[in-house]
Design an enzyme around this catalytic site. Structure first.
Site, PDB file in Angstrom:
ATOM      1  CB  SER A 185     -21.540   6.840 -11.947  1.00 12.23           C
ATOM      2  OG  SER A 185     -21.728   6.425 -13.416  1.00 12.23           O
ATOM      3  CG  ASP A 209     -21.887   0.633  -9.423  1.00 15.87           C
ATOM      4  OD1 ASP A 209     -21.101  -0.505  -9.350  1.00 15.87           O
ATOM      5  OD2 ASP A 209     -22.823   0.349 -10.451  1.00 15.87           O
ATOM      6  CG  HIS A 268     -25.186   3.150 -12.050  1.00 18.26           C
ATOM      7  ND1 HIS A 268     -23.619   2.687 -11.405  1.00 18.26           N
ATOM      8  CD2 HIS A 268     -24.925   4.130 -12.672  1.00 18.26           C
ATOM      9  CE1 HIS A 268     -23.019   3.580 -11.975  1.00 18.26           C
ATOM     10  NE2 HIS A 268     -23.559   4.340 -12.816  1.00 18.26           N
TER      11      HIS A 268
END
Length: 317
Positions: A185, A209, A268
């Site tokens: 992230s 991601d 995610h």
């Protein structure tokens, strides 16, 4: 006509300043328009983010990255970290660090810390298959600030990581061709900055991601200049924008709405769970996609195949 106008107004509200009602669901999000979205904390729980919240000026010192902590795990201490302090040579000699081993660096995401789930999953996976120096970066103070503050400081956190690894190799030994940066992230963007500030010296950089809100047109976003081989695994944040940003970009299950997930936050976090699995088994094989549409529909027809993830530092694609 009245019904149409009312519907248009509702769409505007959802895309703009209304708090999304379902925790962890970002299906409403529109880049540049939505005010709120959900992010994942260190254990994959949804945290509401206000993209209009002002940056905390007290946290804007570029030296904030120097507050990072570096936790070393090896096969001799697989579950209890040893802290290596940048600039303190004795902290290297007192640890189990060996310059002859590969260096695996993990950067957690927003609202996380050194104890976040990604760290234990990847550390145990790597040490099960390779004798490595696994370094967990704890940047919790900035990660626990508001989202815009964390984004604004991400390059400084990355620069500090790059400086630390450079010092570690120069002092305790090591080889840049055995260095692998990984981040989840917002941590994926930080890992990209860490590699970029070293001149792209890491042999491999993996973005799990990498978070996209406020990063679509950000000059500091992770890209191919982060390392010799940059691999991106997209599992959700491609819903609104699906850029190819690495040397190789993987879109498992179309890159969004992962099987078994009811929310975007679940999809995610699936990025680091899939990656941990590939470290242990190296069993997920991707096929070349001739168009972005093929990638998003999970119907790629190219002739080239490449394993996603895994522990191989000198991987190419």
């Amino acid at each position: 006509m009245k019904l149409l106008v009312t519907f248009a107004a509702l769409v505007s509200l959802v895309a703009g300043g209304v708090v999304p009602p379902v925790p962890g669901d970002n299906s409403h999000y529109v880049e540049g328009k939505s005010r709120y979205l959900w992010e994942a904390d260190g254990d994959g729980n949804p945290v509401l983010v206000d993209l209009h919240e002002p940056v905390d000026e007290e946290m804007q010192d570029p030296r904030r990255g120097e507050e990072n902590e570096y936790w070393l795990y090896t096969r001799m201490n697989p579950s209890t970290p040893q802290i290596i302090t940048h600039g303190d040579e004795s902290s290297i000699w007192a640890s189990h660090y060996l310059g002859s081993r590969p260096i695996k660096v993990i950067v957690h995401g927003y609202a996380g810390n050194g104890n976040s789930e990604i760290n234990s999953l990847l550390t145990s996976a790597w040490l099960s298959v390779i004798d490595a120096n696994v370094i967990v970066v704890d940047w919790r103070r900035l990660a626990s600030s508001n989202y815009l503050t964390a984004v604004s400081q991400a390059p400084n956190v990355g620069r500090a990581i790059g400086d630390f690894i450079t010092w570690l190799i120069n002092t305790g030994g090591g080889n840049w061709n055995e260095v692998h940066f990984t981040g989840f992230s917002l941590g994926g963007q930080i890992a990209g900055n860490a590699g970029r500030f070293t001149g792209g010296r890491p042999r491999r950089v993996t973005g799990l991601d990498p978070v996209s809100p406020l990063w679509y047109y950000n000059i500091n976003a992770i890209g191919r200049n982060a390392g010799q081989y940059v691999e991106i695994i997209h599992t959700y944040y491609t819903r609104n924008n699906s850029p190819r940003i690495g040397h190789v970009d993987f879109y498992p299950n179309g890159g969004t709405d992962q099987p078994g997930c009811l929310t975007s936050i679940c999809s995610h976090t699936r990025s680091y769970r899939l990656f941990a699995s590939t470290i242990r088994t190296n069993h997920l094989v991707g096929r070349e996609c001739l168009t972005m549409e093929e990638a998003q529909s999970n119907q790629c027809s190219g002739s080239v195949t490449l394993n996603m993830g895994n522990s191989i530092t000198n991987k190419n694609g």
